[in-house]
Each structure stands twice: as C-alpha cells, then as structure tokens.
Design an enzyme around this catalytic site. Sequence first.
Site, PDB file in Angstrom:
ATOM      1  N   SER A  65     -25.711  52.282  44.915  1.00  0.00           N
ATOM      2  CA  SER A  65     -25.653  51.844  43.514  1.00  0.00           C
ATOM      3  C   SER A  65     -26.853  52.330  42.699  1.00  0.00           C
ATOM      4  O   SER A  65     -26.736  52.589  41.500  1.00  0.00           O
ATOM      5  CB  SER A  65     -25.589  50.314  43.448  1.00  0.00           C
ATOM      6  OG  SER A  65     -24.360  49.884  43.949  1.00  0.00           O
ATOM      7  N   PHE A  66     -28.008  52.429  43.355  1.00  0.00           N
ATOM      8  CA  PHE A  66     -29.207  52.865  42.634  1.00  0.00           C
ATOM      9  C   PHE A  66     -29.002  54.237  41.987  1.00  0.00           C
ATOM     10  O   PHE A  66     -29.600  54.538  40.947  1.00  0.00           O
ATOM     11  CB  PHE A  66     -30.392  52.915  43.624  1.00  0.00           C
ATOM     12  CG  PHE A  66     -31.724  53.120  42.969  1.00  0.00           C
ATOM     13  CD1 PHE A  66     -32.351  52.076  42.299  1.00  0.00           C
ATOM     14  CD2 PHE A  66     -32.370  54.352  43.026  1.00  0.00           C
ATOM     15  CE1 PHE A  66     -33.582  52.257  41.687  1.00  0.00           C
ATOM     16  CE2 PHE A  66     -33.605  54.545  42.414  1.00  0.00           C
ATOM     17  CZ  PHE A  66     -34.215  53.497  41.741  1.00  0.00           C
ATOM     18  N   CYS A  89     -21.271  48.092  44.765  1.00  0.00           N
ATOM     19  CA  CYS A  89     -21.201  46.752  45.360  1.00  0.00           C
ATOM     20  C   CYS A  89     -22.537  46.450  46.025  1.00  0.00           C
ATOM     21  O   CYS A  89     -22.893  47.086  47.016  1.00  0.00           O
ATOM     22  CB  CYS A  89     -20.056  46.711  46.374  1.00  0.00           C
ATOM     23  SG  CYS A  89     -20.009  45.164  47.288  1.00  0.00           S
ATOM     24  N   THR A  95     -33.868  40.975  52.221  1.00  0.00           N
ATOM     25  CA  THR A  95     -35.044  41.419  51.480  1.00  0.00           C
ATOM     26  C   THR A  95     -34.758  41.363  49.976  1.00  0.00           C
ATOM     27  O   THR A  95     -33.654  41.023  49.557  1.00  0.00           O
ATOM     28  CB  THR A  95     -35.404  42.870  51.855  1.00  0.00           C
ATOM     29  OG1 THR A  95     -34.353  43.723  51.400  1.00  0.00           O
ATOM     30  CG2 THR A  95     -35.587  43.024  53.350  1.00  0.00           C
ATOM     31  N   HIS A  97     -34.566  43.849  47.984  1.00  0.00           N
ATOM     32  CA  HIS A  97     -33.980  45.094  47.490  1.00  0.00           C
ATOM     33  C   HIS A  97     -32.875  44.853  46.468  1.00  0.00           C
ATOM     34  O   HIS A  97     -32.764  45.518  45.461  1.00  0.00           O
ATOM     35  CB  HIS A  97     -33.373  45.875  48.666  1.00  0.00           C
ATOM     36  CG  HIS A  97     -34.163  47.075  49.023  1.00  0.00           C
ATOM     37  ND1 HIS A  97     -35.304  46.996  49.768  1.00  0.00           N
ATOM     38  CD2 HIS A  97     -33.985  48.374  48.709  1.00  0.00           C
ATOM     39  CE1 HIS A  97     -35.793  48.207  49.917  1.00  0.00           C
ATOM     40  NE2 HIS A  97     -35.028  49.056  49.279  1.00  0.00           N
ATOM     41  N   PHE A 122     -20.501  48.818  33.349  1.00  0.00           N
ATOM     42  CA  PHE A 122     -21.187  48.273  34.533  1.00  0.00           C
ATOM     43  C   PHE A 122     -20.169  47.576  35.441  1.00  0.00           C
ATOM     44  O   PHE A 122     -19.899  46.390  35.288  1.00  0.00           O
ATOM     45  CB  PHE A 122     -22.262  47.297  34.044  1.00  0.00           C
ATOM     46  CG  PHE A 122     -23.117  46.705  35.126  1.00  0.00           C
ATOM     47  CD1 PHE A 122     -23.987  47.495  35.862  1.00  0.00           C
ATOM     48  CD2 PHE A 122     -23.077  45.339  35.393  1.00  0.00           C
ATOM     49  CE1 PHE A 122     -24.794  46.944  36.852  1.00  0.00           C
ATOM     50  CE2 PHE A 122     -23.879  44.776  36.382  1.00  0.00           C
ATOM     51  CZ  PHE A 122     -24.740  45.582  37.104  1.00  0.00           C
TER      52      PHE A 122
HETATM   53  N1  RBF Z   1     -26.714  50.155  47.773  1.00  0.00           N
HETATM   54  C1  RBF Z   1     -25.619  49.497  47.372  1.00  0.00           C
HETATM   55  O1  RBF Z   1     -24.818  50.034  46.599  1.00  0.00           O
HETATM   56  N2  RBF Z   1     -25.369  48.210  47.801  1.00  0.00           N
HETATM   57  C2  RBF Z   1     -26.223  47.534  48.621  1.00  0.00           C
HETATM   58  O2  RBF Z   1     -25.937  46.384  48.979  1.00  0.00           O
HETATM   59  C3  RBF Z   1     -27.416  48.211  49.021  1.00  0.00           C
HETATM   60  N3  RBF Z   1     -28.315  47.574  49.814  1.00  0.00           N
HETATM   61  C4  RBF Z   1     -29.455  48.232  50.160  1.00  0.00           C
HETATM   62  C5  RBF Z   1     -30.419  47.576  50.947  1.00  0.00           C
HETATM   63  C6  RBF Z   1     -31.571  48.239  51.317  1.00  0.00           C
HETATM   64  C7  RBF Z   1     -32.589  47.495  52.136  1.00  0.00           C
HETATM   65  C8  RBF Z   1     -31.773  49.592  50.920  1.00  0.00           C
HETATM   66  C9  RBF Z   1     -33.031  50.351  51.320  1.00  0.00           C
HETATM   67  C10 RBF Z   1     -30.846  50.236  50.166  1.00  0.00           C
HETATM   68  C11 RBF Z   1     -29.686  49.588  49.766  1.00  0.00           C
HETATM   69  N4  RBF Z   1     -28.719  50.236  48.981  1.00  0.00           N
HETATM   70  C12 RBF Z   1     -27.613  49.559  48.587  1.00  0.00           C
HETATM   71  C13 RBF Z   1     -28.836  51.692  48.679  1.00  0.00           C
HETATM   72  C14 RBF Z   1     -29.486  51.968  47.329  1.00  0.00           C
HETATM   73  O3  RBF Z   1     -28.572  51.709  46.264  1.00  0.00           O
HETATM   74  C15 RBF Z   1     -29.917  53.461  47.254  1.00  0.00           C
HETATM   75  O4  RBF Z   1     -28.821  54.275  47.578  1.00  0.00           O
HETATM   76  C16 RBF Z   1     -31.070  53.779  48.201  1.00  0.00           C
HETATM   77  O5  RBF Z   1     -32.136  52.886  48.002  1.00  0.00           O
HETATM   78  C17 RBF Z   1     -31.566  55.243  47.972  1.00  0.00           C
HETATM   79  O6  RBF Z   1     -32.060  55.418  46.633  1.00  0.00           O
END
Ligand code: RBF
Length: 169
Positions: A65-66, A89, A95, A97, A122
Amino acid sequence: MAKKKNLSAYDKEKVPEASGMRIGIVVSDWNSDTTGALLEGAVHTLQSQGINAENDIIIERVPGSFELPQAAALMIQSCPVDAVICLGCLIQGETRHFEFIAQAVAKGCMDLSINTLTPVIFGVLTTDTHKQAQDRAGGKHGNKGDEAAITAIRMIAAKKRLKSDENIK
Ligand code: RBF
C-alpha cells in the site's frame, strides 16, 4: 446512533453517465486475496456503468500500500486518465507500521488529488483483522472496490460540472 452508509448498495439510476471515462487502478499485492476481490469489484462496477474494460481501464500492480500514491502519480503523469483508484489492504500487526503506512497513503492520495486536480480514490482497507477485511471485500459489508468505482465516476462528473462554462458568472 448515526445511520451507517454503505455505498455498495448504490442506486444505479443516480450514477452519472460513465461511458468514455478512462480510469486507472493501482492495486497492492499485500493481502492479495482481499485486494484481488476489491479489484474484481471495482472492475465489475466500472464495466456495469458502461466503461470499456479493454481500452479504458488501466491496471498497475505494486508491492504494498505504501507504493500506491507514487504509482498513482506516475499514472496521472504518463497516461491520460480521468481518475485513479488506489486499492490496498492494511491489517493491524504487532508493530506501528500500520499507522505510519495508513497515514502516509491517505495523505499521499489526498495531496495528489489536490495538486493534480485528478480524482484519486482511497480504496484502502485499514482493519484490525483479516476477517474484517474480507467482510469489506465482497463479504457482509459489501465490496469497497465497488464503492471506490462509483466514487471515481461521481468525482469525474463533479469535476466536469465544476469546470464547465456554466459556472463562470
Ligand atoms: N502493505 C500493505 O499493503 N498491507 C499491510 O498490511 C502491510 N503491512 C506491512 C507490515 C510491515 C511490518 C512492513 C515492513 C510492511 C508492510 N506492508 C504492508 C508493505 C508496505 O506497504 C510497503 O510495501 C513496504 O514497506 C515497502 O515500501
């Protein structure tokens, strides 16, 4: 208690004419069972409103999602799209995050929509559990992908109205 709105039960008659609109969809691979269902709902709803999936729906997948706001920005810059739907999602883990990513993505989508004047929708679930996410991706709380699709169509129509000559006094 305030009445909860569920746009999945939208009134088809009230949705603006959508044929000819071009919609970008950016979808995250994290929790892909849920984001896949959101995507299916969004595409199905856009098609049922008269949008041609082959020519006028552009889909791009990103790792998490990031990454959604940046991919949406690239799409707005390089493709002619009338709106971009971001689908993801986020499920609360152990944590912090979740909070950082949710805040960043929401702000990224909002900033992008204001700065480019392109509707950025969104469609990111932020839930405590996987079950809550499934309930909102084709389960008992509807499909938030459908709602994101309707929101995109309505915002494109609103933009057209607000930019039209009729508003120049
Ligand atoms: N991305 C999601 O779309 N949903 C999540 O629940 C999610 N949980 C994450 C938890 C952790 C601890 C980390 C490190 C990343 C998570 N990400 C999740 C990925 C995030 O959106 C992104 O792709 C990464 O941080 C790389 O920039």
